[in-house]
Design an enzyme around this catalytic site. Structure first.
Site, PDB file in Angstrom:
ATOM      1  N   ASP A  18      45.797  43.711  37.431  1.00 37.59           N
ATOM      2  CA  ASP A  18      44.464  44.103  36.953  1.00 37.59           C
ATOM      3  C   ASP A  18      44.393  45.624  36.784  1.00 37.59           C
ATOM      4  OD1 ASP A  18      41.818  43.707  36.225  1.00 37.59           O
ATOM      5  OD2 ASP A  18      41.100  43.964  38.282  1.00 37.59           O
TER       6      ASP A  18
ATOM      7  N   GLU B 197      44.865  49.069  32.237  1.00 39.13           N
ATOM      8  CA  GLU B 197      44.699  49.597  30.862  1.00 39.13           C
ATOM      9  C   GLU B 197      45.377  50.964  30.688  1.00 39.13           C
ATOM     10  OE1 GLU B 197      42.242  48.157  32.660  1.00 39.13           O
ATOM     11  OE2 GLU B 197      42.504  46.306  31.532  1.00 39.13           O
TER      12      GLU B 197
ATOM     13  N   ASP C 181      36.376  41.012  32.151  1.00 47.31           N
ATOM     14  CA  ASP C 181      35.072  40.874  32.802  1.00 47.31           C
ATOM     15  C   ASP C 181      33.975  40.447  31.832  1.00 47.31           C
ATOM     16  OD1 ASP C 181      36.473  41.593  34.993  1.00 47.31           O
ATOM     17  OD2 ASP C 181      35.694  43.640  35.110  1.00 47.31           O
TER      18      ASP C 181
HETATM   19  C1  GLC Z   1      38.168  43.868  37.776  1.00 41.61           C
HETATM   20  C2  GLC Z   1      38.737  42.537  37.303  1.00 41.61           C
HETATM   21  C3  GLC Z   1      38.079  41.398  38.039  1.00 41.61           C
HETATM   22  C4  GLC Z   1      38.257  41.595  39.540  1.00 41.61           C
HETATM   23  C5  GLC Z   1      37.710  42.946  39.972  1.00 41.61           C
HETATM   24  C6  GLC Z   1      37.990  43.265  41.429  1.00 41.61           C
HETATM   25  O1  GLC Z   1      36.857  43.984  37.409  1.00 41.61           O
HETATM   26  O2  GLC Z   1      38.620  42.383  35.920  1.00 41.61           O
HETATM   27  O3  GLC Z   1      38.589  40.164  37.633  1.00 41.61           O
HETATM   28  O4  GLC Z   1      37.616  40.577  40.237  1.00 41.61           O
HETATM   29  O5  GLC Z   1      38.294  43.976  39.183  1.00 41.61           O
HETATM   30  O6  GLC Z   1      39.332  43.292  41.680  1.00 41.61           O
END
Ligand code: GLC
Length: 784
Positions: free
Chosen positions: A403, A406, A477
């Protein structure tokens, strides 16, 4: 930028051009795929997407014409003119794709943007000119598909986008120019003409699909090489095959990754995870995976466990395993800046982190506070990251969820001048940004492969073209909005048309509070998305299947169970996709591209070729119009038959997702199970529909790479429907232990007799079908 052609020369599969002001070259990759290149930055391709460029140019000719140089392959004519304008024709001379002869002429924006901005509006701007810009003529009926995870509709015509991996937690809307992924590939379709363009440039790039002017579309970039591929073919399927031959196919995953997955930010401590696991089984919801979000880590330090919450993670994970649950853990690239923390110390010592322009380790804020960023463009740093996967695997983790890659920080994107080693071609963030997540996923994939020897399960938020060979993706998200449910369909379809077959959304929506009705409708789509994961944000309303009411729970159960029944069909699609590049979720235009009615269908899709899904995407709606393409279709629920090329009105109360099966389909089903491996499937159910059809069913151990050495079985079912129904069963390959029996559900009731290999078979009569069991051997079924 180029000027007139001064000379040209031919070398192997390339034609080199010297223009007055620059040089360029045309490379015949194969008769359908042509590369257009000018070394504006590097002397040759420097691709992160294409790892093994396979050359099969065939024979081609080069001839000087009046005002151009003409290259003829076995299937295409390519004309190269002054200013490096390149035009493509089919071998009969029909125009496919032409460079626009004039300069850009954006429409005029009247009034003053600044006053709008003072009130707080966003004032749209026309795009400036870019260092690289390829302008193509736009035709009246041209449609565009692909471009990854962009918001909006299936057809991208009339919109402009940017490739710049972006984490913006505000609600994703149509005006977003970019989201988490940069997939600079699109397919264009018009009457009797289809082709694809892959612009392999990792800098920020721009795609205006006929927004600023109806006469042209263009793509461009801020820097890098002029390096794009023209991909011709007879249909969209050909284009996808060629594109994925270049950038890679979504590989066959472990079968449990196709099961239902339950997630939330964040299930912790250990007791909460166990509570969720127990509840899932108690509520009779099949499920294979529980995800652990950032809360399992010690102070958000990657590759660590918070011992106060998970005192013995190995034990916890092994107990969950006993109950059929795999655990997938999230990981972020940001490494906490803390002396004494092993990962930080090792990375620092070995110079694995990105630096600022003065060579000092670059620091920015993410979950753990001050953090540093692995330089994934560096081979050694990737190997180190790959080796770190071992720590998670040893704890019993079954998959890794990448995650914030980017890369995102709490202060927005990293500054342009952050430095990367880039395999000896030192560069800055501008070049690496769009491939940061891609390279992180590659490292993760390689690490898991090395230390588990199973097919790696990696999920990533950020991606570039080609990431599909390492990782599944989700659309980031989203929010618990009906609008986001609606948008998920074209988003996933365009991801599929961009090579990303293994994709999904956060079922139920990530941010905001879901409702029972929204979750009920979402799970009806989720059932058909390869990655099927319910995930939600911290501090939102609980979103598990049982978090609302009995009705929502039973609808979740119904569709999750349907998913488990359809698993062999889905697994077949993934296996097929590994060879063809075809996605699991397909827009109707992929199979019916000559039908004008389907070119813009945003709210229906095909799940493979045999199942059409027309989900309900609005609150309170309990019926909808469904367009059925040519052929005959059977309503999955009522077994009513419909002629194609018409719109039918379908009643769809809250527990019904309209589903239609193509005539002649043979759909393999598994018996009910709570998780993959709970039972050894000895009997394959064959759900068979009247009409002619052929279907191949694939079977292997579901986890290892042994299938690459022939350890798989392949069955072929061929069905001919005349006065009697004849189904021939063949074992095309027998490298893996097969089934013992087939349970045939034949969707017709007026049946007098069933024979298998000339022997009478007893059958039972249901309300819409007959059922019988035969041994799983080669032979012929006759139903009359
Ligand atoms: C980001 C991710 C999400 C995750 C969050 C906390 O927003 O896209 O899926 O739950 O981080 O890690």
């Amino acid at each position: 930028m180029f000027g007139k052609i001064k000379s040209y020369s031919i070398e192997e599969n390339k034609v080199f051009f010297v223009f007055e002001e620059n040089v360029g070259r045309i490379e015949v990759i194969n008769p359908w795929v042509i590369n257009i290149f000018s070394p504006l930055k590097y002397n040759d391709h420097y691709s992160r997407a294409i790892e093994n460029l396979e050359l099969q140019p065939g024979s081609f000719t080069v001839e000087e014409k009046n005002c151009c140089v003409e290259i003829r392959t076995e299937t295409l004519i390519v004309r190269v003119c002054d200013n490096f304008k390149v035009n493509f024709y089919d071998k009969n001379g029909t125009k496919l794709c032409e460079d626009y002869e004039f300069t850009r002429e954006p429409f005029i924006r009247r009034g003053y943007g600044n006053i709008l901005e003072e009130e707080g509006h966003k004032s749209e701007k026309n795009s400036d000119s870019h260092k690289i810009e390829i302008i193509k003529r736009l035709y009246g009926d041209e449609k565009f598909y692909g471009l990854g995870d962009k918001t909006g509709h299936l057809n991208k015509r009339g919109y402009s986008y940017e490739m710049w991996n972006t984490d913006d937690p505000s609600p994703h809307v149509e005006s977003y120019k970019s989201l988490y992924k940069s997939i600079p590939f699109f397919i264009t379709l018009r009457e009797n003409c289809v082709f694809g363009i892959f612009f392999d440039n990792t800098y920020k790039s721009y795609f205006d699909m006929g927004k600023e002017n109806e006469n042209y579309y263009y793509f461009g970039a801020d820097d890098g090489n002029l390096d794009y591929y023209f991909i011709g073919g007879n249909n969209i399927r050909d284009i996808l095959l060629s594109y994925t031959n270049l950038t890679g196919k979504t590989p066959l995953p472990q079968i449990w990754t196709l099961g239902y997955q339950q997630s939330r930010w964040g299930y912790a401590p250990e007791s909460r995870v166990k509570e969720i696991a127990e509840e899932i089984r108690k509520k009779d919801i099949p499920c294979d995976v529980i995800h652990l979000d950032i809360d399992y880590m010690d102070k958000y330090k990657v590759f660590t466990w918070d011992k106060s919450r998970f005192p013995d993670e190995k034990k916890t994970l092994s107990e969950l395993k006993q109950d059929g649950f795999k655990v997938v853990t999230i990981i972020d690239p940001g490494v906490k800046k803390e002396t004494g923390y092993e990962i930080y110390d090792r990375g620092l010592e070995n110079k694995y982190f990105a630096t600022d322009k003065d060579g000092l380790t670059y620091v920015n804020k993410v979950w753990p506070g001050d953090a540093v960023f692995p330089d994934f463009s560096q081979i050694k740093a990737r190997t180190w990251w790959a080796d770190n996967q071992k720590l998670m695997l040893e704890a019993g983790v079954a998959g890794i969820w990448n995650d914030m890659n980017e890369p995102a920080s709490f202060n927005g994107p990293l500054p342009d001048d952050v430095q990367f080693e880039n395999e000896g071609r030192n560069t800055n963030h501008r070049e690496i940004h769009n491939v940061y997540g891609h390279l992180m996923s590659k490292a993760t994939y390689e690490g898991i492969k090395k230390y588990s020897s199973k097919r790696p399960f990696v999920i990533t938020r950020a991606a570039y073209a080609g990431t599909q060979k390492y990782s599944t993706v989700w659309t980031g998200d989203n929010q618990s909005f009906w609008e986001h449910l609606r948008m998920s369909v074209p988003m996933l379809l365009n991801l599929g048309l961009s090579g990303f077959s293994f994709c999904g959304t956060d079922v139920g929506g990530f941010s905001f509070d879901c409702t029972g009705e929204l979750l009920s409708r979402w799970v009806q789509i989720g059932c058909f998305t390869p990655l099927f994961r319910n995930h939600s944000c911290a501090h939102t309303r609980d979103q598990e299947p049982w978090a609302f009411d009995e009705e929502t729970l039973s609808i979740n159960r119904k569709y999750i169970k349907l998913r488990y029944r359809l698993l062999p069909y889905l697994y077949d699609l993934m296996w097929n996709g590994e060879n063809t590049g075809l996605p699991v979720m397909r827009p109707l235009v992929l199979h019916y591209e000559h039908d004008n009615n389907v070119k813009e269908i945003n709210d229906e899709f095909l799940f493979g070729e045999n199942i059409l899904v027309a989900p309900i995407l609005e609150q309170g709606k309990n019926f909808r119009a469904v367009y059925l393409p040519e052929g005959q279709w059977i309503d999955y629920w009522t077994k009513e038959k419909y002629k194609g090329k018409q719109i039918v009105l379908k009643e769809a109360p809250i527990d019904i997702c309209p589903i239609y099966i193509k005539q002649g389909s043979i759909i393999p089903n598994y018996p009910d199970q709570n998780y993959i491996g709970e039972i050894k499937v000895k009997e394959l159910i064959l759900d068979i529909y009247e009409g002619n059809g052929i279907y191949s069913h694939y079977l292997d151990d579901g986890e290892s790479f042994n299938y690459k050495n022939g350890e798989y079985s392949l069955y072929e079912f061929k069905k001919v429907s005349n006065a009697e129904e004849v189904i021939q069963i063949r074992k095309v390959h027998t490298g893996f232990e097969g089934y013992e029996t087939f349970k045939v559900i034949f969707n017709k009731i007026a049946v007098n007799e069933v024979l298998f290999n000339d022997k009478k078979v007893e059958f039972t009569q249901g309300s819409n079908s007959i059922e019988f069991i035969i041994p799983a051997v080669e032979g012929t079924i006759i139903i009359r």
